[in-house]
Design a protein around this motif. Structure first.
Motif, short mmCIF file in Angstrom:
data_model
loop_
_atom_site.label_atom_id
_atom_site.label_comp_id
_atom_site.label_asym_id
_atom_site.label_seq_id
_atom_site.Cartn_x
_atom_site.Cartn_y
_atom_site.Cartn_z
N LEU A 169 0.86 -1.17 0.00
CA LEU A 169 0.00 0.00 0.00
C LEU A 169 0.90 1.22 0.00
CD1 LEU A 169 -2.99 0.96 0.29
CD2 LEU A 169 -2.58 1.06 2.75
N SER A 170 0.86 1.99 -1.07
CA SER A 170 1.76 3.13 -1.20
C SER A 170 1.35 4.25 -0.26
CB SER A 170 1.77 3.64 -2.64
OG SER A 170 0.54 4.27 -2.95
N ARG A 171 2.29 5.15 0.02
CA ARG A 171 2.01 6.28 0.88
C ARG A 171 0.97 7.20 0.25
NH1 ARG A 171 7.40 9.07 2.66
NH2 ARG A 171 5.98 10.13 4.10
N MET A 217 8.56 2.33 -1.35
CA MET A 217 7.33 1.89 -2.02
C MET A 217 6.10 2.02 -1.12
SD MET A 217 8.89 -1.51 -3.85
CE MET A 217 7.33 -1.95 -4.59
N GLY A 218 6.19 1.59 0.14
CA GLY A 218 5.03 1.66 1.02
C GLY A 218 5.07 0.61 2.10
N SER A 240 -0.06 0.21 -5.52
CA SER A 240 -1.00 1.14 -6.13
C SER A 240 -0.26 2.23 -6.86
CB SER A 240 -1.90 1.76 -5.05
OG SER A 240 -2.65 2.81 -5.58
N VAL A 241 -0.72 2.57 -8.04
CA VAL A 241 -0.12 3.65 -8.80
C VAL A 241 -1.08 4.83 -8.86
CG1 VAL A 241 1.28 2.13 -10.21
CG2 VAL A 241 -1.02 2.70 -10.97
N ASN A 242 -2.13 4.78 -8.03
CA ASN A 242 -3.10 5.86 -8.01
C ASN A 242 -2.52 7.05 -7.27
OD1 ASN A 242 -5.36 7.41 -8.09
ND2 ASN A 242 -6.39 6.33 -6.41
N ARG A 249 -0.14 18.46 -2.96
CA ARG A 249 -0.28 19.64 -2.12
C ARG A 249 0.66 19.62 -0.95
NH1 ARG A 249 -5.63 18.34 -2.54
NH2 ARG A 249 -5.77 17.84 -0.35
N THR A 250 1.05 18.44 -0.47
CA THR A 250 1.86 18.36 0.72
C THR A 250 3.33 18.13 0.44
OG1 THR A 250 1.45 16.00 0.88
CG2 THR A 250 -0.08 17.45 2.05
N GLY A 251 3.64 17.70 -0.76
CA GLY A 251 5.04 17.43 -1.10
C GLY A 251 5.51 16.08 -0.63
N ILE A 252 4.58 15.22 -0.17
CA ILE A 252 4.95 13.88 0.28
C ILE A 252 4.91 12.94 -0.90
CG2 ILE A 252 4.37 12.01 1.84
CD1 ILE A 252 3.06 14.01 3.65
N SER A 253 5.92 12.14 -1.07
CA SER A 253 5.94 11.17 -2.15
C SER A 253 5.89 9.78 -1.57
CB SER A 253 7.20 11.34 -3.02
OG SER A 253 8.34 11.17 -2.22
#
Length: 254
Positions: A169-171, A217-218, A240-242, A249-253
């Motif tokens: 599960l991605s961030r 990745m997560g 997930s690639v969604n 908006r937050t700059g979190i990847s």
């Protein structure tokens, strides 16, 4: 589950959004009908809760627009009007139910639950992952029979991880599913929730790496009996690639 609340009274909106969040819903608040329509086009909602009297675009007109564009989520209208014609107009516009103001909170929550059950006549099954059990019907999680006392966000994260069935599960996916549009997360919010969730699972007897990290990745749930149950390629195919608009908006990847 994600709910759109269209309400221009700030006091009512804040109080109701807090009550819904306590029931494990993600809530986006729109202060006028046009903003509500923008939210509908941006996010996938499980239910819309619309006040009839809204600036820019009233609740009945918003309901009509939502239906005319093919959206099928349940719509619950809230009205201060007693006129039968207004109620009939709202239902004919595509609303599934209505509540008159002033309403009792418990009745409103019960109507929301009833609408969310429509189209799903059977209860969701209890999910298991090793010694972990989650009952989504009552939002309760246990490990080895011990109840896990989780915050709404911690519970939603654990349920999301379990529904991924061991996949990553991605961030960005976590951000999209745990935070509303009006509640932008801080930079380390995901790490903080994962840390607290691990602590509570460990206190109940789970291994420290029950919620495992795929670096860069997560996160995913790991079973002790198969520590190496996925190679990198398989994990990548599950990830997930969604991409969430919250990430930008937050700059979190992820």
């Amino acid at each position: 589950m994600r709910i759109l609340l269209a309400e221009d009274d700030q006091r009512i909106a804040e109080s109701l959004a807090e009550a819904l969040a306590a029931q494990h819903y993600i809530v986006d608040v729109a202060t006028d009908g046009e903003k509500g329509w923008d939210f509908v086009r941006t996010f996938a909602y499980d239910l819309c809760l619309l006040d009839v009297i809204l600036p820019e675009l009233d609740g009945i007109s918003l309901c009509q627009r939502v239906r005319s564009h093919g959206y099928q989520m349940p719509i619950l209208l809230v009205t201060a009007r007693d006129a039968t014609n207004d109620i009939v107009t709202g239902l004919d516009a595509g609303a599934d139910d209505y509540v008159r103001k002033p309403y009792k909170l418990q009745e409103l929550l019960a109507r929301i639950r009833a609408l969310l059950r429509r189209g799903n006549t059977t209860l969701s099954p209890v999910m298991e992952w090793g010694s972990l059990q989650i009952d989504p019907n009552i939002c309760q999680a246990t490990y080895e029979g011990k109840p896990l006392h989780l915050t709404p966000k911690e519970y939603r994260l654990l349920e999301l991880l379990l529904r991924r069935n061991g996949c990553i599960l991605s961030r960005s996916n976590i951000l999209e599913n745990l935070w509303s549009f009006e509640e932008p997360p801080e930079e380390d919010a995901v790490k903080a929730i994962v840390k607290r969730l691990r602590q509570k699972l460990k206190a109940a007897g789970a291994p420290s790496d029950f919620v495992a990290t795929a670096y860069g990745m997560g996160y995913y749930l790991q079973q002790r009996s198969q520590q190496q149950f996925r190679n990198y390629e398989e994990a990548t195919s599950c990830q997930s690639v969604n991409s969430s608009s919250l990430v930008g908006r937050t700059g979190i990847s992820s």
